[in-house]
Scaffold this motif. Structure first.
Motif, mmCIF file in Angstrom:
data_model
loop_
_atom_site.group_PDB
_atom_site.id
_atom_site.type_symbol
_atom_site.label_atom_id
_atom_site.label_comp_id
_atom_site.label_asym_id
_atom_site.label_seq_id
_atom_site.Cartn_x
_atom_site.Cartn_y
_atom_site.Cartn_z
ATOM 1 N N GLY A 211 -0.216 -6.963 8.489
ATOM 2 C CA GLY A 211 -1.069 -5.966 7.867
ATOM 3 C C GLY A 211 -2.341 -5.751 8.811
ATOM 4 N N ARG A 212 -3.398 -5.417 8.184
ATOM 5 C CA ARG A 212 -4.439 -5.011 8.879
ATOM 6 C C ARG A 212 -5.747 -5.742 8.602
ATOM 7 N N ASP A 213 -5.677 -6.695 7.683
ATOM 8 C CA ASP A 213 -7.084 -7.427 7.075
ATOM 9 C C ASP A 213 -6.464 -8.840 6.955
ATOM 10 N N ILE A 214 -5.451 -9.348 7.460
ATOM 11 C CA ILE A 214 -4.887 -10.559 6.900
ATOM 12 C C ILE A 214 -6.021 -11.550 7.580
ATOM 13 N N TYR B 198 0.863 -1.400 -0.181
ATOM 14 C CA TYR B 198 0.013 0.048 0.133
ATOM 15 C C TYR B 198 0.869 1.303 -0.057
ATOM 16 N N ARG B 199 1.826 1.407 0.563
ATOM 17 C CA ARG B 199 2.913 2.520 0.863
ATOM 18 C C ARG B 199 3.601 2.616 -0.726
ATOM 19 N N ALA B 200 3.737 1.470 -1.451
ATOM 20 C CA ALA B 200 4.461 1.631 -2.797
ATOM 21 C C ALA B 200 3.446 2.534 -3.572
ATOM 22 N N GLN C 255 -8.400 6.003 11.019
ATOM 23 C CA GLN C 255 -8.796 6.001 9.807
ATOM 24 C C GLN C 255 -8.729 4.459 9.391
ATOM 25 N N ASP C 256 -7.759 3.641 9.832
ATOM 26 C CA ASP C 256 -7.783 2.158 9.463
ATOM 27 C C ASP C 256 -8.679 1.301 10.128
ATOM 28 N N MET C 257 -9.477 1.941 11.282
ATOM 29 C CA MET C 257 -10.401 1.122 11.786
ATOM 30 C C MET C 257 -11.608 1.491 11.450
ATOM 31 N N SER C 258 -11.911 2.725 10.988
ATOM 32 C CA SER C 258 -13.166 3.022 10.540
ATOM 33 C C SER C 258 -13.628 3.173 9.064
ATOM 34 N N ARG C 259 -12.831 2.700 7.996
ATOM 35 C CA ARG C 259 -13.011 2.667 6.743
ATOM 36 C C ARG C 259 -14.093 1.478 6.604
ATOM 37 N N ALA C 260 -14.844 1.697 5.422
ATOM 38 C CA ALA C 260 -16.051 0.808 5.277
ATOM 39 C C ALA C 260 -15.539 -0.628 4.796
ATOM 40 N N VAL D 81 -8.737 -0.797 -4.744
ATOM 41 C CA VAL D 81 -7.470 -0.793 -4.308
ATOM 42 C C VAL D 81 -7.103 -2.038 -3.425
ATOM 43 N N ARG D 82 -8.202 -2.064 -2.548
ATOM 44 C CA ARG D 82 -7.964 -3.077 -1.624
ATOM 45 C C ARG D 82 -8.352 -4.583 -2.376
ATOM 46 N N ALA D 83 -9.084 -4.356 -3.261
ATOM 47 C CA ALA D 83 -9.434 -5.882 -4.122
ATOM 48 C C ALA D 83 -8.271 -6.350 -4.857
ATOM 49 N N ALA E 292 -4.511 8.945 14.592
ATOM 50 C CA ALA E 292 -5.077 9.632 13.565
ATOM 51 C C ALA E 292 -5.272 8.333 12.542
ATOM 52 N N ARG E 293 -4.054 7.860 12.333
ATOM 53 C CA ARG E 293 -3.885 6.644 11.292
ATOM 54 C C ARG E 293 -4.840 5.391 11.700
ATOM 55 N N ASP E 294 -4.760 5.080 12.908
ATOM 56 C CA ASP E 294 -5.558 3.964 13.523
ATOM 57 C C ASP E 294 -6.964 4.279 13.317
#
Ligand code: DC
Length: 224
Positions: A127-130, A37-39, A181-186, A106-108, A177-179
């Motif tokens: 990651g976050r969704d592994i 995701y960073r790249a 965002q990462d925890m509240s995305r749909a 992007v995620r897909a 702030a980043r947490d």
């Protein structure tokens, strides 16, 4: 079936460095999915695209050639063949990565790429969704966390060592702030999978965390 181990957790939980050490102990590869995701975020920034512009980011994602390869067991992250492993560790790229990773298309695309990599070799994937998406059926799932203050303190100390004088309060603010965002995305927000083992490292040394996770893996797969 390759051995697949999932590690998720919030910013600064030490996933990457812990995963590196656990993977070395188990003699398997470590895939750092955040680097992918960073790249993409780096490419978005290079093209002057607003990370909040869903259509433009998704178009960029379709064109962007993000790949990983392993050199002496260590992951290198490539963008159009350029090794960007060092360039993707800035605060600007971190914030943009969190934003671009919120877009479902992007995620897909990233999830598909990560699943293809996981099918090829024994891997520990962080990651976050592994545990909740990429390796929904992984036999071993870890949710690695620590209090926000402790995670910010560790990050602050690491940055100081590199000569980065960002104040602790700012490090804590950006981490929260980043947490958020990462925890509240749909789509596939960060959360602990129901069958994940919680490892709270607040009061643990890195060695204790590594030993704990290796023990959990050995319990599931038998001694490596
Ligand atoms: O793990 P990291 O800090 O390098 O990840 C950067 C960003 O990428 C993070 O803020 C959220 C996103 N990410 C994600 O949404 N899903 C993943 N599997 C890994 C990272």
């Amino acid at each position: 079936m390759p051995m697949n181990i999932a590690i998720d957790g919030p910013v600064g939980a030490g996933k990457s460095s812990i995963a590196d050490q656990v993977a070395a102990r188990l003699r398997i590869l470590h895939l750092d999915t955040g680097a992918m995701y960073r790249a993409l975020a780096l490419q978005v920034l290079r093209e002057g695209i607003d990370p909040g512009d869903e259509a433009a980011v998704c178009d960029c994602c379709e064109r962007a050639d993000v790949a990983v390869r392993y050199e002496d067991g260590a992951q290198r992250t490539l963008l159009f063949g350029e090794d960007v492993s060092g360039l993707i560790r800035t605060g600007e790229v971190s914030a943009a990565a969190s934003r671009v990773s919120s877009w479902p298309a992007v995620r897909a695309r990233m999830v598909r790429a990560q699943q293809a990599l996981a099918a090829q070799a024994d891997m520990l994937i962080d990651g976050r969704d592994i545990g909740t998406r990429v390796l929904e059926h992984a036999p071993v799932k870890i949710y690695l966390t620590a209090t926000a203050e402790e995670r910010a303190r560790r990050r602050y100390m690491q940055q100081l060592e590199r000569g980065d004088m960002t104040p602790y309060e700012q490090v804590l603010r950006e981490l929260n702030a980043r947490d958020a965002q990462d925890m509240s995305r749909a789509t596939d927000p960060l959360r602990q999978a129901e069958d994940a083992v919680l490892v709270d490292s607040t009061e643990m040394t890195p060695q204790q965390v590594v030993d704990t996770i290796v023990a959990i893996v050995e319990e599931a797969y038998g001694k490596q």
